[in-house]
Design an enzyme around this catalytic site. Structure first.
Site, PDB file in Angstrom:
ATOM      1  N   PRO A   1       0.806  -1.228   0.000  1.00 33.93           N
ATOM      2  CG  PRO A   1      -0.111  -1.088   2.135  1.00 33.93           C
ATOM      3  CD  PRO A   1       0.557  -2.041   1.209  1.00 33.93           C
TER       4      PRO A   1
ATOM      5  CD  GLU B   1       1.656  -4.050  11.379  1.00 32.98           C
ATOM      6  OE1 GLU B   1       1.611  -2.821  11.275  1.00 32.98           O
ATOM      7  OE2 GLU B   1       0.648  -4.753  11.636  1.00 32.98           O
TER       8      GLU B   1
END
Length: 246
Positions: free
Chosen positions: A90, A117
């Site tokens: 992202p 994560e």
């Protein structure tokens, strides 16, 4: 083109790559897919691919060793130029049609699909050539994003689509959104196809499609017009459209 995908959930790709255009592209020999579970490259008996982050914090972080070794192996096996190694993330460059066209020129792509994560930063710093994000949101992993990129790239490969011209008028390929499409019947429940499309006049049809493409872009994505390379005639049409909207 060779496409390698590193994922700890390789089964996610079976349905997507085994149907429609992506399957046909493989059958035609335009592309070869290789989906690898990078757990196989872990150097411990438990095939560990993640660990707790240094400094504390929530979540787990992907270890560098399995991914480094997997990319090294795939690069050494390659018979082409050095691959583009793509990290789905992202934080990466927002994906565009222009990027798809650029990647479609390559011989070998390696996609790394993370989970948890995040990635150990050394992966990002030392083996990645491209970081790609398909939008400003977060998914549970990179697999869905990689599928989107693969689909958009493979359809651009020579011989994959039924017509070599099929993708040339796609939305964003021309810098504008694509014009509306119609098919039979010409009159469906009183809703008629624009007369110009059944006129047989190819010049009028071409002009209509370009005007409608510009109208749709102006109404839905006016930001695209800022960088569009328009002809003098197209600029005149655009001025008229703007005046009508005002």
């Amino acid at each position: 083109m060779n496409i390698d995908v590193l994922s700890i959930f390789p089964e996610m790709f079976e349905g997507v790559l085994g149907h429609s255009i992506l399957k046909k592209a493989s059958e035609k020999g335009a592309v070869q897919y290789n989906i690898i579970n990078f757990r196989e490259f872990a150097n411990d008996k438990h095939q560990t691919v993640d660990d707790y982050p240094y400094g504390g914090g929530a979540g787990m972080v992907l270890k560098p060793q399995p991914i480094f070794d997997a990319v090294t192996y795939l690069t050494e096996q390659a018979k082409s130029t050095p691959p583009r190694v793509i990290l789905m993330c992202p934080q990466g460059e927002r994906y565009t049609q222009k990027k798809a066209e650029q990647l479609a020129q390559e011989e070998h792509l390696i996609f790394i699909c993370g989970h948890y994560e995040g990635y150990d930063e050394r992966i990002r710093e030392h083996i990645i050539t491209d970081e790609i994000s398909i939008g400003d949101y977060v998914l549970t992993g990179g697999e869905l994003g990689a599928m989107v990129v693969i689909d958009s790239v493979v359809r651009l490969l020579p011989g994959v689509l039924g017509s070599e011209q099929s993708h040339l008028q796609d939305s964003f390929s021309t810098g504008l959104l694509e014009h509306p499409h119609y098919t039979r019947p010409a009159d469906f429940r009183g809703m008629k196809v624009p007369e110009v499309l059944v006129s047989g006049n190819h010049k009028l049809i071409e002009d209509w499609r370009m005007k409608e493409s510009m109208r749709r872009t102006l109404n839905r994505r006016p930001d695209l017009l800022e960088n569009a390379n328009l002809t003098d005639q197209q600029k005149k049409w655009l001025d008229k459209l703007i005046n009508v909207n005002e």
